[in-house]
Design a protein around this motif. Structure first.
Motif, short mmCIF file in Angstrom:
data_model
loop_
_atom_site.label_atom_id
_atom_site.label_comp_id
_atom_site.label_asym_id
_atom_site.label_seq_id
_atom_site.Cartn_x
_atom_site.Cartn_y
_atom_site.Cartn_z
N VAL A 20 6.21 46.31 -38.55
CA VAL A 20 5.34 46.88 -38.03
C VAL A 20 4.87 46.80 -36.58
N VAL A 21 4.84 45.50 -35.98
CA VAL A 21 4.36 45.27 -34.91
C VAL A 21 5.63 45.90 -33.93
N LEU A 22 6.77 45.99 -34.26
CA LEU A 22 7.83 46.79 -33.42
C LEU A 22 7.46 48.18 -33.25
N GLU A 23 7.10 48.69 -34.44
CA GLU A 23 6.80 50.03 -34.32
C GLU A 23 5.65 50.37 -33.68
N GLU A 24 4.52 49.70 -33.85
CA GLU A 24 3.01 49.80 -33.22
C GLU A 24 3.54 49.62 -31.73
N LEU A 25 4.23 48.70 -31.13
CA LEU A 25 4.70 48.39 -29.75
C LEU A 25 5.30 49.43 -29.27
N ASN A 26 6.00 50.12 -29.85
CA ASN A 26 6.98 51.25 -29.24
C ASN A 26 8.22 50.42 -28.68
N ILE A 27 8.71 49.40 -29.33
CA ILE A 27 9.99 48.74 -28.90
C ILE A 27 11.07 49.25 -29.52
N LEU A 84 5.55 39.25 -28.59
CA LEU A 84 5.97 40.73 -28.27
C LEU A 84 4.68 41.39 -28.18
N ALA A 85 3.49 41.30 -28.56
CA ALA A 85 2.37 41.90 -28.09
C ALA A 85 1.99 41.36 -26.55
N ASP A 86 2.28 40.33 -26.10
CA ASP A 86 2.07 39.85 -24.93
C ASP A 86 3.20 40.46 -23.84
N TYR A 87 4.28 40.40 -24.26
CA TYR A 87 5.24 40.55 -23.13
C TYR A 87 6.20 41.78 -23.45
N LYS A 88 6.17 42.56 -24.45
CA LYS A 88 7.22 43.50 -24.65
C LYS A 88 6.45 44.90 -24.85
N LYS A 89 5.29 45.10 -24.87
CA LYS A 89 4.52 46.20 -25.01
C LYS A 89 5.15 47.44 -24.57
N GLY A 90 5.36 48.31 -25.15
CA GLY A 90 5.91 49.55 -24.76
C GLY A 90 5.10 50.76 -24.22
N GLU A 91 5.44 51.71 -23.85
CA GLU A 91 4.99 52.93 -23.27
C GLU A 91 3.67 53.44 -24.28
N ALA A 93 1.61 52.10 -26.13
CA ALA A 93 1.08 51.17 -27.32
C ALA A 93 -0.24 50.72 -27.21
N PRO A 94 -0.82 50.45 -28.30
CA PRO A 94 -2.04 49.68 -28.34
C PRO A 94 -2.04 48.37 -27.87
N ASP A 95 -3.30 47.78 -27.24
CA ASP A 95 -3.46 46.48 -27.06
C ASP A 95 -3.60 45.60 -28.24
N LEU A 96 -2.65 44.95 -29.02
CA LEU A 96 -2.78 44.31 -30.08
C LEU A 96 -3.17 42.89 -29.87
N TYR A 97 -3.12 42.05 -28.59
CA TYR A 97 -3.61 40.88 -28.52
C TYR A 97 -4.09 40.58 -27.31
N ARG A 203 -1.80 54.54 -40.24
CA ARG A 203 -1.26 54.46 -39.01
C ARG A 203 0.02 55.21 -38.83
N PRO A 204 0.43 55.93 -37.91
CA PRO A 204 1.66 56.61 -37.73
C PRO A 204 2.87 55.26 -37.74
N ALA A 205 2.62 54.19 -36.96
CA ALA A 205 3.59 53.25 -36.58
C ALA A 205 3.69 52.32 -38.01
N VAL A 206 2.87 52.48 -38.91
CA VAL A 206 2.90 51.71 -40.09
C VAL A 206 3.49 52.60 -41.42
N LYS A 207 3.43 53.73 -41.17
CA LYS A 207 4.24 54.79 -42.14
C LYS A 207 5.74 54.58 -41.54
N ARG A 208 6.18 54.57 -40.14
CA ARG A 208 7.30 54.53 -39.82
C ARG A 208 8.05 53.03 -40.48
#
Ligand SMILES: N[C@@H](CCC(=O)N[C@@H](CS)C(=O)NCC(=O)O)C(=O)O
Length: 215
Positions: A20-27, A84-91, A93-97, A203-208
């Motif tokens: 879920v977090v990798l999909e949410e952060l677009n990583i 991941l939420a601190d250092y690898k946030k993708g294009e 992506a929401p701020d999860l932390y 959430r689309p990322a959760v569905k993915r």
């Protein structure tokens, strides 16, 4: 094409958090499945990155500069979510932390509440449910109900566990609630958790993630 993140997973509540977090952060990420039913978590190569012989774990081949030049491995799901939420946030992506210290403390509270409470207690409750040890069955199912009561109250006051916004604390609990039929029932005694659960499931990322991990 090789990607930075190798994720060592199995589709359990703790493994699904990482999908879920990798999909949410677009990583971009590669999954290496560790079949815990076949004891692959005890393989010497896996123990080098996850010495507690549990999934999830990740390796980042290309960490930020402050981590130095070599890859970094991380085990324990909360440590992975935070990294991941601190250092690898993708294009995009929401701020999860959130960095704001007051908001971050709230995320940490509910993240550790899941790691030290909801997860282990649901795990024990499920383990003993198939035995005839009534004392343990009652102890753990009562404790799960107590924790769900706490969570339901919190989600009656705020939209998400840490406050107004969806964060890694929600992801950590979401993949455990997936396994709780009482919360998901139409006549649930935990309507605030159900509403939160349904909202996150959309959430689309959760569905993915659900597609990939069979959530
Ligand atoms: N506190 C750990 C718990 C991890 C955990 O319990 N993983 C389970 C699957 S959900 C596992 O790998 N079990 C294999 C074993 O215990 O040998 C985390 O949050 O990462």
């Amino acid at each position: 094409m090789s990607v930075d993140i190798q994720a060592y997973l199995w589709p359990t509540p703790n493994g699904k958090k990482i999908y879920v977090v990798l999909e949410e952060l677009n990583i971009p990420y590669d999954v290496r499945l560790i079949n815990i039913g076949k004891n692959e978590q005890f393989a010497p190569e896996f123990l080098k990155i996850s010495p507690n012989n549990k999934i999830p774990a990740i390796v980042d081949q290309n960490p930020p500069k402050e981590f130095g030049d070599s890859p970094i491995s991380i085990f324990e799901s909360a440590a992975i979510l935070q990294y991941l939420a601190d250092y690898k946030k993708g294009e995009g992506a929401p701020d999860l932390y959130p960095k704001n210290p007051r908001e971050r403390v709230k995320v940490n509270e509910w993240l550790y509440w899941q790691i030290g409470g909801l997860g282990p207690m649901m795990g024990q409750s499920s383990h003993f449910s198939s035995t005839n040890i009534d004392y343990a069955k009652e102890r753990y199912s009562k404790e799960v109900d107590r924790l769900l009561g706490v969570m339901n109250k919190r989600l009656g006051e705020y939209n998400y566990l840490a406050g107004d916004n969806y964060t890694i604390a929600d992801i950590a609990s979401y993949t455990w609630i997936l396994y709780n039929d009482k919360v998901k029932a139409e006549d649930t005694p935990y309507p605030n958790i159900k509403a939160w659960f349904d909202r996150i499931s959309e959430r689309p990322a959760v569905k993915r993630a659900a597609e990939k991990a069979k959530l």
